[in-house]
Design an enzyme around this catalytic site. Structure first.
Site, PDB file in Angstrom:
ATOM      1  N   TYR A   8       0.730  -1.019  -0.051  1.00 55.61           N
ATOM      2  CA  TYR A   8       0.009  -0.165  -0.084  1.00 55.61           C
ATOM      3  C   TYR A   8       0.994   1.314  -0.038  1.00 55.61           C
ATOM      4  O   TYR A   8       0.734   2.299  -0.789  1.00 55.61           O
ATOM      5  CB  TYR A   8      -1.040  -0.073   1.239  1.00 55.61           C
TER       6      TYR A   8
HETATM    7  P1  NAD Z   1     -12.536   4.484   1.823  1.00 54.14           P
HETATM    8  O1  NAD Z   1     -12.510   3.114   1.307  1.00 54.14           O
HETATM    9  O2  NAD Z   1     -13.787   4.709   2.795  1.00 54.14           O
HETATM   10  O3  NAD Z   1     -12.691   5.185   0.460  1.00 54.14           O
HETATM   11  C1  NAD Z   1     -12.031   4.833  -0.780  1.00 54.14           C
HETATM   12  C2  NAD Z   1     -13.091   5.143  -1.794  1.00 54.14           C
HETATM   13  O4  NAD Z   1     -12.521   4.767  -3.124  1.00 54.14           O
HETATM   14  C3  NAD Z   1     -14.342   4.051  -1.615  1.00 54.14           C
HETATM   15  O5  NAD Z   1     -15.603   4.886  -1.796  1.00 54.14           O
HETATM   16  C4  NAD Z   1     -14.227   3.022  -2.833  1.00 54.14           C
HETATM   17  O6  NAD Z   1     -15.302   2.725  -3.217  1.00 54.14           O
HETATM   18  C5  NAD Z   1     -13.365   3.923  -3.807  1.00 54.14           C
HETATM   19  N1  NAD Z   1     -12.574   3.253  -4.718  1.00 54.14           N
HETATM   20  C6  NAD Z   1     -11.487   2.371  -4.337  1.00 54.14           C
HETATM   21  N2  NAD Z   1     -11.070   1.751  -5.704  1.00 54.14           N
HETATM   22  C7  NAD Z   1     -11.603   2.286  -6.567  1.00 54.14           C
HETATM   23  C8  NAD Z   1     -11.626   2.198  -8.092  1.00 54.14           C
HETATM   24  N3  NAD Z   1     -10.751   1.319  -8.443  1.00 54.14           N
HETATM   25  N4  NAD Z   1     -12.251   2.853  -8.782  1.00 54.14           N
HETATM   26  C9  NAD Z   1     -13.324   3.711  -8.264  1.00 54.14           C
HETATM   27  N5  NAD Z   1     -13.221   3.836  -6.941  1.00 54.14           N
HETATM   28  C10 NAD Z   1     -12.661   3.283  -5.917  1.00 54.14           C
HETATM   29  O7  NAD Z   1     -11.380   4.805   2.348  1.00 54.14           O
HETATM   30  P2  NAD Z   1     -10.821   6.439   3.310  1.00 54.14           P
HETATM   31  O8  NAD Z   1     -10.391   6.001   4.521  1.00 54.14           O
HETATM   32  O9  NAD Z   1     -11.858   7.290   2.755  1.00 54.14           O
HETATM   33  O10 NAD Z   1      -9.591   6.796   2.224  1.00 54.14           O
HETATM   34  C11 NAD Z   1      -9.573   7.943   1.444  1.00 54.14           C
HETATM   35  C12 NAD Z   1      -8.135   8.228   0.897  1.00 54.14           C
HETATM   36  O11 NAD Z   1      -7.116   8.495   1.857  1.00 54.14           O
HETATM   37  C13 NAD Z   1      -7.393   6.641   0.240  1.00 54.14           C
HETATM   38  O12 NAD Z   1      -6.770   7.029  -0.570  1.00 54.14           O
HETATM   39  C14 NAD Z   1      -6.535   6.301   1.431  1.00 54.14           C
HETATM   40  O13 NAD Z   1      -5.382   5.660   1.028  1.00 54.14           O
HETATM   41  C15 NAD Z   1      -6.233   7.619   1.997  1.00 54.14           C
HETATM   42  N6  NAD Z   1      -5.885   7.516   3.363  1.00 54.14           N
HETATM   43  C16 NAD Z   1      -6.521   7.076   4.370  1.00 54.14           C
HETATM   44  C17 NAD Z   1      -6.340   7.182   5.559  1.00 54.14           C
HETATM   45  C18 NAD Z   1      -7.087   6.782   6.764  1.00 54.14           C
HETATM   46  O14 NAD Z   1      -6.723   6.616   8.069  1.00 54.14           O
HETATM   47  N7  NAD Z   1      -8.408   6.685   6.405  1.00 54.14           N
HETATM   48  C19 NAD Z   1      -5.004   7.364   6.059  1.00 54.14           C
HETATM   49  C20 NAD Z   1      -3.843   7.775   5.055  1.00 54.14           C
HETATM   50  C21 NAD Z   1      -4.338   7.812   3.681  1.00 54.14           C
END
Ligand code: NAD
Length: 315
Positions: free
Chosen positions: A145
């Site tokens: 990741y």
């Molecule tokens: P989440 O899983 O709730 O949101 C990700 C969204 O992307 C989902 O709605 C999913 O359906 C969509 N998605 C995934 N793959 C896809 C694809 N191939 N095509 C279209 N849509 C797709 O996760 P989140 O926690 O809201 O994270 C949002 C972003 O922030 C991500 O990039 C994640 O890596 C990053 N991030 C999150 C955290 C955390 O603590 N939550 C920390 C660091 C980085």
């Protein structure tokens, strides 16, 4: 402004959309609903303020047309299940790296040149000094990741350098809050609901990380975008302190009222292969730009435990 939010039906994306609509933006969402929930943004869709396109970003075909007329892209879509990525090893490559390439290429083809990207503290790897400043390097992630996030940052940098794009890359700490659908607090509440007398905790519980409340995360993103104007802008987002997994487990037990639960540690210094046991980001840059998070990690955790208990319910 007409903006695109990839992953807009997700946890952070849906909160970002709330904030974008508040400032008067018009939002197009691309989300394949693999981990997101349409219910998070359904009211906005019904009100006509958000358009949802169900498209998988790993498929470039037919994608660019959705970017016509967009002024800025917030690229948040990614694989949320970090552990899945260790079993199906092209998961992060496809949904992190290739998806980011497809977003950038769709933007280039349609003349959209501003991108905001959700990266992560995991790009710093395991041996970074703490708190870790944005200037730390070399960045050697230890998870698939993390590798996909760093690769995506590299692609974005190359689109800035080669095609004159402007980018804002945010390296998030752990983001928590209402509508959380994954992560340690969500897992602990569900585990306790299933077995109220036992809470299994992955690792020895001494893992210590920094947590930021989701609304503060999205407010700080918009604040930094407004207050920076370099071609490539990089900013850590987190809070000032850390909290251990043990303290989180104790907070969840306390707030759920499952006081007889035995907290059972599986042992080892980390929760899973590729996990980084200790992480704290330097947030001096965020502070210097005028944003001071109002909650520290412990406050954000307690706030989230209470909010998720309401959302998930107790059995
Ligand atoms: P989440 O899983 O709730 O949101 C990700 C969204 O992307 C989902 O709605 C999913 O359906 C969509 N998605 C995934 N793959 C896809 C694809 N191939 N095509 C279209 N849509 C797709 O996760 P989140 O926690 O809201 O994270 C949002 C972003 O922030 C991500 O990039 C994640 O890596 C990053 N991030 C999150 C955290 C955390 O603590 N939550 C920390 C660091 C980085």
């Amino acid at each position: 402004m007409r903006v695109m939010v990839t992953g807009g039906a997700g946890f952070i994306g849906s909160h970002l959309i709330d904030a974008l609509l508040k400032r008067g933006d018009n939002v197009v969402v691309i989300d394949n609903l693999s981990s997101g929930k349409l219910s998070f943004i359904q009211d906005h869709i019904n009100d006509g303020n958000v358009e949802h396109i169900n498209h998988d970003l790993t498929n470039l075909e037919g994608m660019a047309q959705h970017f016509e007329g967009i002024e800025m892209v917030f690229h948040l879509a990614a694989n949320a299940d970090i552990r899945l990525g260790t079993q199906i090893t092209d998961t992060d490559l496809r949904h992190g790296t290739v998806a980011t390439y497809n977003v950038l290429e769709s933007m280039r083809l349609t003349g959209v040149d501003k991108i905001v990207f959700a990266s992560s503290s995991v790009v710093y790897g395991e041996n970074a000094p703490m708190p870790t400043p944005e200037t730390y390097g070399p960045t050697i992630p230890i998870s698939l990741y993390g590798a996909s996030k760093l690769a995506a940052e590299g692609l974005i940098g190359s689109w800035v350098g080669t095609f004159g794009f402007q980018a804002w890359v945010f390296r998030f700490a752990n983001i928590i809050g209402e509508r959380g659908t994954h992560g340690v607090i969500f897992d602990f509440i569900n585990k306790l609901n299933a077995t109220p007398n036992r809470l299994e905790v992955l690792g020895n519980g001494l893992q210590e990380k920094s947590y930021m409340e989701v609304k503060e995360c999205v407010t700080s993103i918009l604040h930094v975008v407004e207050h920076t104007d370099l071609p490539f802008n990089l900013c850590n987002l987190g809070s000032v302190d850390t909290i251990s997994v043990r303290q989180i487990a104790e907070t969840v037990v306390e707030e759920t009222g499952y006081h007889d639960a035995l907290i059972d540690y599986t042992g080892g210094d980390r929760g899973w292969a590729g996990d980084i046991p200790r992480a704290r980001l330097a947030i001096d840059k965020l502070n210097q730009l005028g944003y001071i998070p109002s909650m520290n990690s412990k406050e954000a955790v307690r706030h989230t435990v209470r909010a998720l208990i309401k959302e998930i319910g107790l059995r």
